[in-house]
Motif scaffolding. Sequence first.
Motif, PDB file in Angstrom:
ATOM      1  N   MET A  55     -13.701   1.218  10.886  1.00 56.35           N
ATOM      2  CA  MET A  55     -12.791   0.298  10.180  1.00 56.35           C
ATOM      3  C   MET A  55     -11.398   0.394  10.816  1.00 56.35           C
ATOM      4  O   MET A  55     -10.658   1.336  10.553  1.00 56.35           O
ATOM      5  CB  MET A  55     -12.722   0.687   8.709  1.00 56.35           C
ATOM      6  CG  MET A  55     -12.096  -0.387   7.857  1.00 56.35           C
ATOM      7  SD  MET A  55     -11.980   0.138   6.135  1.00 56.35           S
ATOM      8  CE  MET A  55     -13.710   0.074   5.701  1.00 56.35           C
ATOM      9  N   ARG A  84     -15.181   6.179   7.951  1.00 57.41           N
ATOM     10  CA  ARG A  84     -15.625   5.989   9.328  1.00 57.41           C
ATOM     11  C   ARG A  84     -14.752   6.841  10.224  1.00 57.41           C
ATOM     12  O   ARG A  84     -13.778   7.425   9.767  1.00 57.41           O
ATOM     13  CB  ARG A  84     -15.481   4.508   9.730  1.00 57.41           C
ATOM     14  CG  ARG A  84     -16.264   3.549   8.848  1.00 57.41           C
ATOM     15  CD  ARG A  84     -17.785   3.672   9.083  1.00 57.41           C
ATOM     16  NE  ARG A  84     -18.517   2.743   8.249  1.00 57.41           N
ATOM     17  CZ  ARG A  84     -19.161   3.097   7.130  1.00 57.41           C
ATOM     18  NH1 ARG A  84     -19.149   4.354   6.715  1.00 57.41           N
ATOM     19  NH2 ARG A  84     -19.815   2.202   6.430  1.00 57.41           N
ATOM     20  N   TYR A  88      -7.498  -0.350  11.903  1.00 59.06           N
ATOM     21  CA  TYR A  88      -6.313  -0.716  11.137  1.00 59.06           C
ATOM     22  C   TYR A  88      -6.031  -2.177  11.325  1.00 59.06           C
ATOM     23  O   TYR A  88      -6.328  -2.740  12.375  1.00 59.06           O
ATOM     24  CB  TYR A  88      -5.092   0.109  11.620  1.00 59.06           C
ATOM     25  CG  TYR A  88      -5.181   1.535  11.148  1.00 59.06           C
ATOM     26  CD1 TYR A  88      -4.828   1.843   9.827  1.00 59.06           C
ATOM     27  CD2 TYR A  88      -5.627   2.540  11.976  1.00 59.06           C
ATOM     28  CE1 TYR A  88      -4.922   3.138   9.388  1.00 59.06           C
ATOM     29  CE2 TYR A  88      -5.716   3.841  11.537  1.00 59.06           C
ATOM     30  CZ  TYR A  88      -5.364   4.134  10.239  1.00 59.06           C
ATOM     31  OH  TYR A  88      -5.462   5.408   9.789  1.00 59.06           O
ATOM     32  N   ARG A 115      -2.674   1.456   1.100  1.00 67.99           N
ATOM     33  CA  ARG A 115      -3.501   1.996   2.190  1.00 67.99           C
ATOM     34  C   ARG A 115      -2.647   2.196   3.442  1.00 67.99           C
ATOM     35  O   ARG A 115      -1.647   1.505   3.637  1.00 67.99           O
ATOM     36  CB  ARG A 115      -4.681   1.082   2.486  1.00 67.99           C
ATOM     37  CG  ARG A 115      -4.341  -0.370   2.730  1.00 67.99           C
ATOM     38  CD  ARG A 115      -5.553  -1.156   3.111  1.00 67.99           C
ATOM     39  NE  ARG A 115      -6.181  -0.548   4.263  1.00 67.99           N
ATOM     40  CZ  ARG A 115      -7.406  -0.799   4.677  1.00 67.99           C
ATOM     41  NH1 ARG A 115      -8.141  -1.678   4.007  1.00 67.99           N
ATOM     42  NH2 ARG A 115      -7.907  -0.225   5.740  1.00 67.99           N
ATOM     43  N   ARG A 140      -3.207  10.089   3.698  1.00 74.68           N
ATOM     44  CA  ARG A 140      -3.514   9.136   4.772  1.00 74.68           C
ATOM     45  C   ARG A 140      -4.847   8.446   4.526  1.00 74.68           C
ATOM     46  O   ARG A 140      -5.589   8.136   5.437  1.00 74.68           O
ATOM     47  CB  ARG A 140      -3.510   9.850   6.135  1.00 74.68           C
ATOM     48  CG  ARG A 140      -2.091  10.106   6.605  1.00 74.68           C
ATOM     49  CD  ARG A 140      -2.044  10.400   8.066  1.00 74.68           C
ATOM     50  NE  ARG A 140      -2.139  11.836   8.306  1.00 74.68           N
ATOM     51  CZ  ARG A 140      -2.432  12.375   9.479  1.00 74.68           C
ATOM     52  NH1 ARG A 140      -2.708  11.598  10.508  1.00 74.68           N
ATOM     53  NH2 ARG A 140      -2.471  13.659   9.631  1.00 74.68           N
ATOM     54  N   SER A 141      -5.138   8.283   3.250  1.00 71.57           N
ATOM     55  CA  SER A 141      -6.323   7.500   2.906  1.00 71.57           C
ATOM     56  C   SER A 141      -5.938   6.551   1.771  1.00 71.57           C
ATOM     57  O   SER A 141      -4.942   6.770   1.101  1.00 71.57           O
ATOM     58  CB  SER A 141      -7.467   8.425   2.488  1.00 71.57           C
ATOM     59  OG  SER A 141      -7.021   9.304   1.488  1.00 71.57           O
ATOM     60  N   PRO A 142      -6.705   5.532   1.553  1.00 65.98           N
ATOM     61  CA  PRO A 142      -6.315   4.519   0.575  1.00 65.98           C
ATOM     62  C   PRO A 142      -6.347   5.072  -0.856  1.00 65.98           C
ATOM     63  O   PRO A 142      -7.101   5.975  -1.168  1.00 65.98           O
ATOM     64  CB  PRO A 142      -7.377   3.429   0.720  1.00 65.98           C
ATOM     65  CG  PRO A 142      -8.139   3.767   1.944  1.00 65.98           C
ATOM     66  CD  PRO A 142      -7.994   5.223   2.199  1.00 65.98           C
ATOM     67  N   LEU A 170     -10.468  10.502  10.047  1.00 68.66           N
ATOM     68  CA  LEU A 170     -11.260   9.494   9.358  1.00 68.66           C
ATOM     69  C   LEU A 170     -10.401   8.318   8.935  1.00 68.66           C
ATOM     70  O   LEU A 170      -9.206   8.432   8.721  1.00 68.66           O
ATOM     71  CB  LEU A 170     -11.895  10.074   8.089  1.00 68.66           C
ATOM     72  CG  LEU A 170     -12.802  11.304   8.258  1.00 68.66           C
ATOM     73  CD1 LEU A 170     -13.342  11.728   6.894  1.00 68.66           C
ATOM     74  CD2 LEU A 170     -13.947  10.989   9.204  1.00 68.66           C
ATOM     75  N   SER A 171     -11.043   7.183   8.862  1.00 70.56           N
ATOM     76  CA  SER A 171     -10.410   6.087   8.133  1.00 70.56           C
ATOM     77  C   SER A 171     -11.310   5.764   6.944  1.00 70.56           C
ATOM     78  O   SER A 171     -12.523   5.862   7.016  1.00 70.56           O
ATOM     79  CB  SER A 171     -10.224   4.877   9.035  1.00 70.56           C
ATOM     80  OG  SER A 171     -11.457   4.282   9.307  1.00 70.56           O
ATOM     81  N   TYR A 172     -10.663   5.424   5.830  1.00 71.89           N
ATOM     82  CA  TYR A 172     -11.406   5.239   4.582  1.00 71.89           C
ATOM     83  C   TYR A 172     -11.342   3.780   4.155  1.00 71.89           C
ATOM     84  O   TYR A 172     -10.369   3.079   4.408  1.00 71.89           O
ATOM     85  CB  TYR A 172     -10.780   6.047   3.444  1.00 71.89           C
ATOM     86  CG  TYR A 172     -10.782   7.545   3.659  1.00 71.89           C
ATOM     87  CD1 TYR A 172     -11.755   8.339   3.041  1.00 71.89           C
ATOM     88  CD2 TYR A 172      -9.807   8.163   4.428  1.00 71.89           C
ATOM     89  CE1 TYR A 172     -11.734   9.709   3.205  1.00 71.89           C
ATOM     90  CE2 TYR A 172      -9.782   9.517   4.597  1.00 71.89           C
ATOM     91  CZ  TYR A 172     -10.748  10.309   3.978  1.00 71.89           C
ATOM     92  OH  TYR A 172     -10.719  11.650   4.140  1.00 71.89           O
TER      93      TYR A 172
END
Lengths: 203, 834
Positions: B1, A69, B3, B111, B77-79, A133-135
């Motif tokens: 989504m 997103r 934080y 994450r 910077r992603s899970p 982005l956030s995943y």
Amino acid sequence: MNFNDNQIDALTEIINIGVGRAAGSLSDLIGERIELHVPVVRVGKFEDMAAQFIVVDDTIEAAVIQDFRGGLQGRAILAFPHESGVKLGQLILKLDSGEAELSEDISGVLEEVGNIVLNGVVGSISNLAGAELSYSVPKLCMGQRIEKIVEAEISRHPTVEQYLVMADARFCVSQRDIDGSLLLVLDALMIKAMLSAVLGQYA
Amino acid sequence: MPYPSFPDSTSFAAFDLLPLGACLVDRNLRVLGWNRVLEEWTGLSRAEVQNTSLADKYPHLSDGRLRNRFNQIVESRSPGVLSAALHGCFLPVQLPGDTPDALMVQKTTIRPWNRAGDVVLVVIEDVTVAFRQLHELRADKHELVSAFAQLKAQAAALSASETRVQAFLSAIPDLILRINADGLCIDVKPPTDSAWSAMTHQFQNRSVFEIFTPPVASELVELLGQVLKSGEPGTIPFQMPIAGSVAEFDGRVVRSGTQEVMLIAADVTDRRHFDEELLISRERLKMATDLAGLGVFDWDIVKNRLDWDDRMFQMYGVDRDSFESAYEAWQKTVHPEDLLTAEVELHSALQGLRDFRTVFRIVRPQTGEVRWLTANGHVVRGVNGEPLRMIGVNRDITDRKRREDQLAKSYAEVKAAREALEAHAKLLSATNEELAEAHRQAQSATRAKSEFLANMSHEIRTPMTAILGYTDLLLQDEAFVGRNPAQVANLETVRRNGQHLLELINDLLDLSKIEANRMQVEWLPTAPLKVVHEVYELIKVRAVEKQLDFQVHFESVVPESFPSDPTRLKQILINLVGNAIKFTMQGQVTLSVRYRLIDEVGWLEFAVRDSGIGMSPDQLENLFQPFGQADASTTRRFGGTGLGLTISKRFAEMLGGSILVESELGRGTTFQVSLPVGEHQQVRLVDATLPAEPIAAAPAKPALPRIEARILLAEDGPDNQRLISTVLRKAGATVTVVENGQLACEAALAAWHGGSPFDVILMDMLMPVMDGYAATSYLREHDYPGPIIALTANAMSGDREKCLAAGCTDYATKPIQREQLLRTIASALQPVSA
């Protein structure tokens, strides 16, 4: 809307940059050289491409899903047919080949591999799109029909026109070729904008 | 989504509610949050870890695969997920109640916690149970898989063997019933090609009493019991009413399980109806008989009807029209003298005693002509063996018979004439032959005895080698002698007696050879001076021992050399001088040599004189007979075999000479040997004296030679192998032992071709597989250059010749004499040019 050859080539290039980086990470992780290519990319509307699912439908057993997103939204899927998934897991874990199930440890490994590949691919796209982005945490999905996974994402954003990018992902581990499928559900406008930007840059 | 909205570590306390391990760390793994589960798992309190780096507490987090992956995830910077299979555990947790190295298996999710991405949330899930189950499952599965594979293989094998059995059974045309111990038919294999095979299916699950008639069923049940008990198959012929007629069977009952048998029933109904078959046979017979000129008869015994074919009528000279077609018609034609014999033969055949085969005469009724016929017949029998008919052939052999008779007659005449001649000739030669035969018999009896002894030579001498050799070895062993002074005397006795026995044997064998005409003399240039010198050297020791004066006189010039046999001459002289010393208690013994000319022929005379006990004229008479020592008491007193003189005399005679004796009781004895030298003109004479020094004193015994050489010993007797190799090794040699000639050849050639040949081969002449003669010849044929020394118990000269002819360099006799053997080897080792 159709994509011309240049646009397809550009998209292929972008995705290959992502998987290339992922392959590097995978090799580091496993301590053995893994190559990863995405030779052919197809892109189009879900309805137009549904026929191609028939081919993969029954054989897909394990799929790693990551949603994203933010500046770009969509879903990335790395799916393995049963045998390929098992084989890849065996090669990475160095299990004997008697194993025929996508067991706990093999599916765990596929999840991590999918995680790395998808992060690479989506990361590559987001870099070019300049989007932050956030995943979601990667999720392993077993025994589901792949079109349902795609449909679920599409139906979540009914107002947005979405495209499906489908690619064959070919892993080469220990001189063995293992095929998976890479699928991206992406905002159609974003793709076009991104491709225009990329092609404009290089034009 | 978005934080998660936990801005600081205090709010992190909410993670205490989770059944998962959770912590907040920065990119350097410095702890910012630590939930209760982690406190429990690690035993580290929140306060203890707060603001410290996990890399300090857990070395595996400071670098390596896990840390790389961690960095990668933070960087992206992603899970990210860390799978249990690849990383094991993020934080090592010792599991309670388990082995010390049992660690928790963890699946870890990382994450980003903030937008900058420099703090991450690490969530750890305990998946140990799932993994354990997986591994157990895998193990179980392996077992299951292999068990399944085994089952499958067994099933395949079973079905294969069942298929085979089925195929086998179906190939058998007979009816087969499986019957259990209760007499119940549990399975049916119908007969093939039978009109009623379909109905046999109804036998299934029926009792034998329902299938067979009561007597058959009872008999079958009884047989079934026997077969089950003994395991031996049984037979049962039976009848069974089937489809309106009666079928006949030969049944075999075999055990096919502990509680079941198989009845294999062959339908023999057809076999007993043979008429059709018979017709075919008759057709074939006719063809054959036409070709062979035979007449065929077929006599139906039951109806007394006799059928003849055309040739029979020709043969018998009978019209078909007037033939009565009965036995009596034949009977009438047979010659009265032969009728009885022919009928006896015929009835014997009918009774089954033997085949009908006879020769008889017939009288042709119209012409009265007599013909010779042979007859052969075959009897066809009914079910109970009763004769039903006889089919057979006649052949006219009159011409052949005539020829044979003529031939026999001429042969008899010739034979008679020849016998008469032979008888005459026999008469003439009979007298001569009888005489010669008597002589031959007398001689051959003696020769047979002697040949036996001569042949025994090897067998007798070989064990003596071992006895004397080992005795010597013991006596030469200083350590042994020092420890066992008492036994030394005993051993000396053994040696002395052994040597005596050996002398006896040698003499006996020599005599036997002479009597068996197997002794040969070799005609060689013989130097009398040398022979006498050698005899002197050998004997003087004994003279010195007895303190006798022993002297040699050359009374004239002597031939430098003359044709004779030096070995035999030496043997004669040693015997005579040895006897003289033996029978002389005090005084002197002299050996005189002189050359004499008689009628232009040179003679050499050797005279041995002693001052001993002498002999009476009576004693002298039997002196040269075997075992003719003057009297039995002499033997006891002086030892010896009493054969020496006999042998010496025979030798002298073989050399063309003689031995004379003069004696006076109490005054001494003189033996004189005379040998022909040849024509005087041809003889070169020399002044002869013995070398001065040797006479003066017995020279010191020369030291035994050292043999530092590689020696191949081919010898089959284990005693001699050991003895000879011990002697050789003591002398410094390296010995390789083989047990026959073939192995000797292989070893010798291999060593030679290999560049390190044996220095000497010692070759026993009598060995199994390949004897020494053959082996030596073989080696020489293959250009083997090294010395080969024959070892032979056949010490006489003929054998020596044979050894040398085979290619031996030299020879040594058995029993092995250490000194002689070593010297022979030493001289063989010297280069030929030396």
